[in-house]
Design a protein around this motif. Structure first.
Motif, mmCIF file in Angstrom:
data_model
loop_
_atom_site.group_PDB
_atom_site.id
_atom_site.type_symbol
_atom_site.label_atom_id
_atom_site.label_comp_id
_atom_site.label_asym_id
_atom_site.label_seq_id
_atom_site.Cartn_x
_atom_site.Cartn_y
_atom_site.Cartn_z
ATOM 1 N N ILE A 198 -1.637 -17.520 -7.748
ATOM 2 C CA ILE A 198 -1.169 -16.650 -6.672
ATOM 3 C C ILE A 198 -1.350 -15.199 -7.106
ATOM 4 N N PHE A 199 -2.015 -14.402 -6.267
ATOM 5 C CA PHE A 199 -2.297 -12.999 -6.561
ATOM 6 C C PHE A 199 -1.633 -12.157 -5.486
ATOM 7 N N ILE A 200 -0.696 -11.282 -5.893
ATOM 8 C CA ILE A 200 0.006 -10.402 -4.963
ATOM 9 C C ILE A 200 -0.314 -8.969 -5.362
ATOM 10 N N VAL A 201 -0.740 -8.169 -4.411
ATOM 11 C CA VAL A 201 -1.257 -6.861 -4.783
ATOM 12 C C VAL A 201 -0.973 -5.810 -3.716
ATOM 13 N N PHE A 202 -0.744 -4.578 -4.156
ATOM 14 C CA PHE A 202 -0.757 -3.423 -3.270
ATOM 15 C C PHE A 202 -2.208 -3.002 -3.113
ATOM 16 N N SER A 203 -2.695 -2.917 -1.886
ATOM 17 C CA SER A 203 -4.069 -2.464 -1.678
ATOM 18 C C SER A 203 -4.215 -1.026 -2.161
ATOM 19 N N ASN A 204 -5.444 -0.621 -2.415
ATOM 20 C CA ASN A 204 -5.666 0.741 -2.884
ATOM 21 C C ASN A 204 -5.216 1.760 -1.837
ATOM 22 N N GLU A 205 -5.430 1.445 -0.538
ATOM 23 C CA GLU A 205 -4.995 2.372 0.522
ATOM 24 C C GLU A 205 -3.481 2.573 0.483
ATOM 25 N N MET A 206 -2.750 1.468 0.275
ATOM 26 C CA MET A 206 -1.296 1.586 0.195
ATOM 27 C C MET A 206 -0.895 2.333 -1.073
ATOM 28 N N LYS A 207 -1.542 1.998 -2.190
ATOM 29 C CA LYS A 207 -1.226 2.646 -3.468
ATOM 30 C C LYS A 207 -1.455 4.153 -3.398
ATOM 31 N N GLU A 208 -2.594 4.547 -2.819
ATOM 32 C CA GLU A 208 -2.904 5.974 -2.714
ATOM 33 C C GLU A 208 -1.925 6.681 -1.776
ATOM 34 N N GLY A 209 -1.553 5.991 -0.679
ATOM 35 C CA GLY A 209 -0.612 6.599 0.261
ATOM 36 C C GLY A 209 0.759 6.813 -0.340
ATOM 37 N N LEU A 210 1.178 5.884 -1.225
ATOM 38 C CA LEU A 210 2.498 5.993 -1.851
ATOM 39 C C LEU A 210 2.487 6.889 -3.081
ATOM 40 N N ALA A 211 1.284 7.266 -3.548
ATOM 41 C CA ALA A 211 1.199 8.086 -4.760
ATOM 42 C C ALA A 211 1.884 9.434 -4.581
ATOM 43 N N ARG A 212 1.966 9.882 -3.330
ATOM 44 C CA ARG A 212 2.602 11.177 -3.058
ATOM 45 C C ARG A 212 4.118 11.118 -3.229
ATOM 46 N N THR A 213 4.669 9.889 -3.198
ATOM 47 C CA THR A 213 6.119 9.728 -3.349
ATOM 48 C C THR A 213 6.382 8.605 -4.363
ATOM 49 N N PRO A 214 6.278 8.899 -5.654
ATOM 50 C CA PRO A 214 6.448 7.852 -6.689
ATOM 51 C C PRO A 214 7.775 7.110 -6.598
ATOM 52 N N ALA A 215 8.832 7.808 -6.220
ATOM 53 C CA ALA A 215 10.141 7.148 -6.129
ATOM 54 C C ALA A 215 10.127 6.069 -5.050
ATOM 55 N N THR A 216 9.477 6.379 -3.937
ATOM 56 C CA THR A 216 9.372 5.397 -2.854
ATOM 57 C C THR A 216 8.540 4.196 -3.305
ATOM 58 N N LYS A 217 7.465 4.456 -4.024
ATOM 59 C CA LYS A 217 6.618 3.373 -4.528
ATOM 60 C C LYS A 217 7.422 2.444 -5.448
ATOM 61 N N LYS A 218 8.198 3.033 -6.354
ATOM 62 C CA LYS A 218 8.996 2.221 -7.275
ATOM 63 C C LYS A 218 10.058 1.429 -6.524
ATOM 64 N N MET A 219 10.676 2.063 -5.533
ATOM 65 C CA MET A 219 11.693 1.377 -4.742
ATOM 66 C C MET A 219 11.081 0.174 -4.024
ATOM 67 N N LEU A 220 9.924 0.383 -3.417
ATOM 68 C CA LEU A 220 9.253 -0.714 -2.728
ATOM 69 C C LEU A 220 8.927 -1.844 -3.690
ATOM 70 N N TYR A 221 8.346 -1.495 -4.837
ATOM 71 C CA TYR A 221 7.964 -2.506 -5.819
ATOM 72 C C TYR A 221 9.184 -3.303 -6.272
ATOM 73 N N ASP A 222 10.266 -2.597 -6.606
ATOM 74 C CA ASP A 222 11.474 -3.272 -7.109
ATOM 75 C C ASP A 222 12.062 -4.203 -6.056
ATOM 76 N N GLN A 223 12.175 -3.713 -4.823
ATOM 77 C CA GLN A 223 12.799 -4.512 -3.781
ATOM 78 C C GLN A 223 11.927 -5.722 -3.398
ATOM 79 N N LEU A 224 10.633 -5.518 -3.302
ATOM 80 C CA LEU A 224 9.747 -6.636 -2.979
ATOM 81 C C LEU A 224 9.697 -7.643 -4.119
ATOM 82 N N SER A 225 9.735 -7.152 -5.355
ATOM 83 C CA SER A 225 9.725 -8.060 -6.508
ATOM 84 C C SER A 225 10.958 -8.946 -6.512
ATOM 85 N N ARG A 226 12.103 -8.387 -6.109
ATOM 86 C CA ARG A 226 13.329 -9.192 -6.056
ATOM 87 C C ARG A 226 13.237 -10.298 -5.014
#
Length: 478
Positions: A198-226
């Motif tokens: 099973i491969f779960i990934v943030f697409s590059n478009e999503m990754k680049e869009g969230l790069a402007r707000t690192p805190a939001t990216k981390k929040m998304l990653y943490d919550q989705l990982s849970r």
């Protein structure tokens, strides 16, 4: 005539050996066992698996514990014959014995090949990929098949959950993203796919869009990982444009046509692709320009009427093509320029095929001509409503007609008028840039290319495993 005599001879042989106890006895030597084994394999080819099983069982005592190679071959053929006789339990048993014997012989390639058969029987050649995009979540479940020295994919299920706009509104989209992830994981659980497949990934478009707000990216990653039900699952957030383009090419373009074909995906925020050279080195072409970025540039923080948008779109797309696309293509080298076929992915190519050729719904590869683009452009500009409601009554096959109707509805919901205007102008510019007078190009839409790089992740891995296994196996062949 030759086949008639062969079948007649085999029928006579089987009749005699069945009637005569002396001839029906077990093999008494390795040489006689090999004769039985060879004939059993012929009987399998003639769709006589039970007769093959009978011969193999008579051959086995003469080689068991005496000739390890022919013992392994006998177990392998017994496994295949039982599978062809719809006895999967015995097939699995004998194939595992064959694998064990080949491993002890250090016949790595043979052991690998038998293991592939076992995976096929047990359904362990299923893989799943979940992609979090800038505005949706996609799932693909696919089966691999080995063909012509490499792996291909056979898509079993794909799901798209639209309107999950993480980049635009990550906090409010979190619940929708968790729900979408749960839907995907429930589907995967139905197929009993292990975590390592099973491969779960943030697409590059999503990754680049969230790069402007690192805190939001981390929040998304943490919550989705849970929300992941299996603690061993991870979300990959490292995908680059280059890597995504490479995996897209692996997953979308069959390896047998790599020498003559390049790939190009026209995405929402980027256009990327490339080609593999004879040494399997990937050469990318990447532009930070996609359909949505073009729409944003054309609107330029305004709300243009449709007519004004059409006029401005032609100016903007031409400027981007002249200043970015043309120079980038020319500097990519002759490898890209000399490949005569371009495999296309992206919503605009999908919309063109869906609206102009609904009868080809479900067809994996559909050629797109310059005449198609001219017609599509004219209808996008002048007859949008009729274009987006094509008549499918002329499609005779009911299943194809139903698929076409579903696909038309999906495209209408996902790709708006302004996206089509910008998209067809960009597609037209790409095709004109790629097609030089000396090397005219053939453009082919690849269906399911939007999840091509997800499947490419696994196709790359298992094809590499196969090639390294064969290389190791060559060291131990007698």
């Amino acid at each position: 005539m030759k086949r008639f005599f062969s079948l007649s001879y085999l029928s006579l042989f089987l009749a005699v050996t069945t009637a005569c106890p002396v001839l029906a006895q077990k093999a008494v030597s390795t040489g006689q066992a090999i004769q039985y084994i060879k004939l059993a394999n012929t009987l399998r080819a003639l769709d006589k698996p039970q007769d093959a099983i009978n011969l193999l069982e008579r051959a086995l005592p003469a080689v068991r514990g005496k000739d390890r190679y022919w013992e392994a071959v006998t177990y392998e053929l017994l496994g295949l014959a039982y599978y062809e006789n719809s006895n999967t339990e015995n097939a699995d048993y004998y194939l595992k014995l064959a694998r064990s014997r080949y491993e002890k012989l250090r016949y790595v390639a043979s052991a690998w090949g038998v293991n592939e058969l076992i995976r096929e029987l047990s359904g362990k050649n299923l893989y799943a990929g979940i992609q979090f995009g800038a505005s949706d979540v996609k799932l693909v479940i696919f089966k691999t098949r080995y063909e012509s020295d490499f792996y291909e994919k056979d898509i079993k299920t794909r799901i798209q959950v639209p309107n999950v706009s993480f980049v635009a509104d990550a906090t409010n989209s979190l619940k929708a993203g968790q729900d979408a992830l749960k839907v995907c994981l429930d589907s995967i659980r139905h197929y009993n796919i292990p975590a390592e497949r099973i491969f779960i990934v943030f697409s590059n478009e999503m990754k680049e869009g969230l790069a402007r707000t690192p805190a939001t990216k981390k929040m998304l990653y943490d919550q989705l990982s849970r929300a992941l039900s299996n603690s061993s699952l991870r979300i990959d957030t490292t995908l680059s444009t280059h890597r995504e383009a490479e995996l897209f090419t692996v997953g979308s373009i069959p390896r047998k046509v790599w020498p003559t074909t390049s790939a190009l995906n026209i995405g929402s925020d980027a256009t990327a692709g490339g080609y593999f050279d004879p040494n399997r080195t990937f050469h990318p072409i990447e532009l930070p320009v996609g359909v949505n970025t073009l729409v944003s540039r054309i609107e330029n923080k305004r709300s243009l009427s449709t007519d004004a948008f059409k006029r401005e779109a032609q100016r903007v797309v031409k400027a981007v093509a002249d200043t970015a696309l043309g120079p980038r293509f020319k500097t990519r080298g002759t490898g890209l320029q000399n490949r005569r076929t371009v495999g296309l992915g992206g919503d605009v190519a999908w919309a063109l095929v869906t609206y102009l050729h609904p009868e080809k719904s479900g067809t994996t590869a559909v050629a797109i001509s310059m005449e198609d683009v001219d017609q599509f452009k004219k209808r996008v500009m002048d007859d949008y409503q009729a274009l987006t409601h094509p008549d499918v009554k002329q499609i005779a096959d009911a299943l194809t007609r139903t698929k076409a109707e579903q696909e038309i509805r999906t495209v209408r919901n996902q790709v708006g008028e302004k996206q089509l205007i910008a998209g067809v102008l960009w597609l037209e510019a790409i095709m004109k840039t790629y097609s030089t007078p000396s090397v005219p190009k053939r453009f082919v839409f690849i269906r399911n290319a939007d999840i091509g790089w997800v499947t490419g992740k696994f196709l790359e891995t298992i094809s590499g495993e196969y090639e390294s296994t064969i290389a190791r196996g060559a060291l131990y062949t007698r």
